[in-house]
Design a protein around this motif. Structure first.
Motif, PDB file in Angstrom:
ATOM      1  N   GLU A 151      10.560  -5.816   7.357  1.00  0.00           N
ATOM      2  CA  GLU A 151      11.434  -4.662   8.485  1.00  0.00           C
ATOM      3  C   GLU A 151      12.670  -6.142   9.543  1.00  0.00           C
ATOM      4  O   GLU A 151      10.946  -6.717  10.179  1.00  0.00           O
ATOM      5  CB  GLU A 151       9.676  -4.235   9.416  1.00  0.00           C
ATOM      6  CG  GLU A 151      10.051  -3.988  10.576  1.00  0.00           C
ATOM      7  CD  GLU A 151       8.914  -3.083  11.546  1.00  0.00           C
ATOM      8  OE1 GLU A 151       8.454  -1.777  11.109  1.00  0.00           O
ATOM      9  OE2 GLU A 151       8.785  -3.720  11.856  1.00  0.00           O
ATOM     10  N   TYR A 175      15.639  -1.383   6.011  1.00  0.00           N
ATOM     11  CA  TYR A 175      14.619  -1.359   7.167  1.00  0.00           C
ATOM     12  C   TYR A 175      14.349  -1.438   8.587  1.00  0.00           C
ATOM     13  O   TYR A 175      14.634  -2.792   8.852  1.00  0.00           O
ATOM     14  CB  TYR A 175      12.881  -1.042   6.217  1.00  0.00           C
ATOM     15  CG  TYR A 175      11.092  -0.034   7.950  1.00  0.00           C
ATOM     16  CD1 TYR A 175      12.127   1.263   8.110  1.00  0.00           C
ATOM     17  CD2 TYR A 175      10.360  -1.128   8.124  1.00  0.00           C
ATOM     18  CE1 TYR A 175      11.312   1.526   8.392  1.00  0.00           C
ATOM     19  CE2 TYR A 175       9.786  -0.039   8.177  1.00  0.00           C
ATOM     20  CZ  TYR A 175       9.873   1.302   9.120  1.00  0.00           C
ATOM     21  OH  TYR A 175       9.641   1.671   9.861  1.00  0.00           O
ATOM     22  N   ASN A 177      14.051  -1.534  12.850  1.00  0.00           N
ATOM     23  CA  ASN A 177      13.498  -1.753  13.602  1.00  0.00           C
ATOM     24  C   ASN A 177      13.840  -1.688  15.010  1.00  0.00           C
ATOM     25  O   ASN A 177      13.882  -3.452  15.191  1.00  0.00           O
ATOM     26  CB  ASN A 177      11.357  -2.430  13.920  1.00  0.00           C
ATOM     27  CG  ASN A 177      10.832  -1.885  14.564  1.00  0.00           C
ATOM     28  OD1 ASN A 177      10.685  -0.479  15.200  1.00  0.00           O
ATOM     29  ND2 ASN A 177       9.973  -2.888  14.769  1.00  0.00           N
ATOM     30  N   GLU A 205      16.584   3.286   6.594  1.00  0.00           N
ATOM     31  CA  GLU A 205      15.316   4.236   7.538  1.00  0.00           C
ATOM     32  C   GLU A 205      15.574   3.280   8.455  1.00  0.00           C
ATOM     33  O   GLU A 205      15.389   1.578   8.471  1.00  0.00           O
ATOM     34  CB  GLU A 205      14.321   3.801   6.710  1.00  0.00           C
ATOM     35  CG  GLU A 205      14.463   4.825   5.214  1.00  0.00           C
ATOM     36  CD  GLU A 205      14.625   5.675   4.958  1.00  0.00           C
ATOM     37  OE1 GLU A 205      13.814   6.451   6.009  1.00  0.00           O
ATOM     38  OE2 GLU A 205      14.688   6.734   4.921  1.00  0.00           O
ATOM     39  N   ASN A 207      13.182   2.681  12.469  1.00  0.00           N
ATOM     40  CA  ASN A 207      12.199   2.279  13.333  1.00  0.00           C
ATOM     41  C   ASN A 207      11.991   2.355  14.949  1.00  0.00           C
ATOM     42  O   ASN A 207      12.803   1.500  15.406  1.00  0.00           O
ATOM     43  CB  ASN A 207      10.428   1.594  12.750  1.00  0.00           C
ATOM     44  CG  ASN A 207       9.441   1.800  13.016  1.00  0.00           C
ATOM     45  OD1 ASN A 207       9.143   2.804  13.013  1.00  0.00           O
ATOM     46  ND2 ASN A 207       8.521   0.701  13.640  1.00  0.00           N
ATOM     47  N   LEU A 275       9.356   4.049   1.852  1.00  0.00           N
ATOM     48  CA  LEU A 275       9.930   1.960   2.500  1.00  0.00           C
ATOM     49  C   LEU A 275      10.444   1.527   1.471  1.00  0.00           C
ATOM     50  O   LEU A 275      11.213   0.441   1.820  1.00  0.00           O
ATOM     51  CB  LEU A 275       9.142   1.832   3.608  1.00  0.00           C
ATOM     52  CG  LEU A 275       9.203   2.641   4.882  1.00  0.00           C
ATOM     53  CD1 LEU A 275       7.859   1.832   5.900  1.00  0.00           C
ATOM     54  CD2 LEU A 275      10.031   2.980   5.258  1.00  0.00           C
TER      55      LEU A 275
END
Lengths: 281, 64
Positions: A151, A175, A177, A205, A207, A275
């Motif tokens: 992440e 992914y 963040n 993706e 977050n 994910l």
């Protein structure tokens, strides 16, 4: 993730950051610190809707620990207490040397996911987490060798450059963040979150973390933008002004808001699919 | 080595802990875990150069 995918009802992955390493029971009496406490908190968070738990390890007195042995104790407790939740270990560590930062990747089994900081972050007057390019690449290489989904921790807009640098080396989907708060974190505002999302490739993706009072509004915005959310006591001690939170209550609120907005809450199995995470349960 | 102002206590009079925690005798408060690494001189950290509380108590400016 995109707004269109929000409209299509793509599941949202809720991550619970249960303990952290910055503050402890001196700041919040119910903040879980021991492996048993973190295991119980993970079980409650999973029951409330978390698909991922973000873990740090501590000494018996609450102080930070980075050794594989301490992470093993925490991850064993979490795996014993939960059904299927995805285990994510932190490799962050303000001031800690690189050799220690890799230790959380070496548990048996390896964590399914791990955080990978994309650049420096200051804390107070003298503390810093350097996260040089050497540190990033060293940790990333070990994650790849162990089949751990990274992440990418984007502490501010400039760290997007570092994330884009390694984008081609990542398994799908990348992914990222985004972290909003004080100091060298991204200045917390809806416009700033929108700008960062606008720079992502469509297949990525993302977050969102908002520290303190920014947790609720910015994670809610992420739901609408098609992103995922992280909540928990590592980032925010309060459910509302003057009312201390629990991890479980923060997750339950995020799940409730997601459902109201038409985003189904991902189970751990669905989260692995969204994910691209390899199951180790 | 450790900061001369560091103590480990199970209680501050108001709160009790099962395990003794880092306590700063200058501020009379328990210390954040991340700050306890400075108090204990871990990872190359040093109270004299890195702790705001130590330096203020000692009357040190940041340019000294």
């Amino acid at each position: 993730m995109t707004y269109d995918e929000y409209l299509d009802g793509k599941p949202v992955v809720i991550t619970a950051a249960l303990t952290g390493g910055i503050q402890g029971k001196e700041a919040h009496p119910d903040l879980p610190e021991t492996p048993a406490e973190i295991g119980s908190a993970a079980a409650a968070a999973e029951e409330a809707g978390a698909a991922v738990v973000h873990l740090h390890a501590r000494r018996d007195n609450g102080e930070r620990a980075f050794s594989t042995e301490r992470f093993q104790a925490v991850t064993d407790a979490v795996r014993d207490a939960t059904d299927d939740v995805i285990v994510q270990h932190s490799t962050g560590g303000t001031a800690a040397p690189d050799a220690l930062r890799a230790e959380p990747l070496r548990t048996d089994p390896a964590p399914e996911m791990a955080s990978l900081d994309m650049g420096p972050m200051n804390r107070g007057r003298r503390l810093t987490s350097e996260n040089t390019r050497d540190t990033i690449d060293g940790l990333h290489t070990e994650m790849r060798e162990r089949g751990i989904k990274p992440e990418l921790e984007v502490f501010n807009n400039g760290h997007l450059n570092e994330a884009f640098r390694i984008l081609d080396d990542l398994d799908e989907p990348p992914y990222l963040n985004f972290i909003f708060g004080p100091g060298t974190l991204a200045p917390p505002s809806p416009a700033n979150l929108q700008r960062m999302v606008d720079q992502l490739p469509e297949h990525a993706e993302f977050n969102v973390i908002g520290f303190g009072p920014h947790q609720l509004p910015l994670t809610t915005q992420s739901l609408i933008l098609g992103g995922h959310v992280r909540v928990g006591l590592e980032d925010n001690s309060y459910l509302r002004k003057g009312e201390l939170a629990t991890n479980e209550a923060l997750v339950a609120r995020a799940a409730r808001i997601a459902e109201e907005l038409g985003r189904p809450v991902a189970t751990p199995t669905e989260a692995r699919d969204v994910l691209g995470v390899e199951s180790r349960r | 080595m450790a900061c001369p102002h560091l103590d480990y206590r199970e209680s501050d009079g108001d709160r009790e802990f099962d395990t003794a925690r880092a306590f700063c005798t200058v501020t009379d408060e328990f210390v954040q875990p991340v700050h306890a690494d400075i108090c204990n001189e871990r990872y190359g950290l040093d109270p004299e150069s890195d702790c705001e509380i130590f330096r203020e108590d000692a009357g040190l400016d940041w340019d000294e």
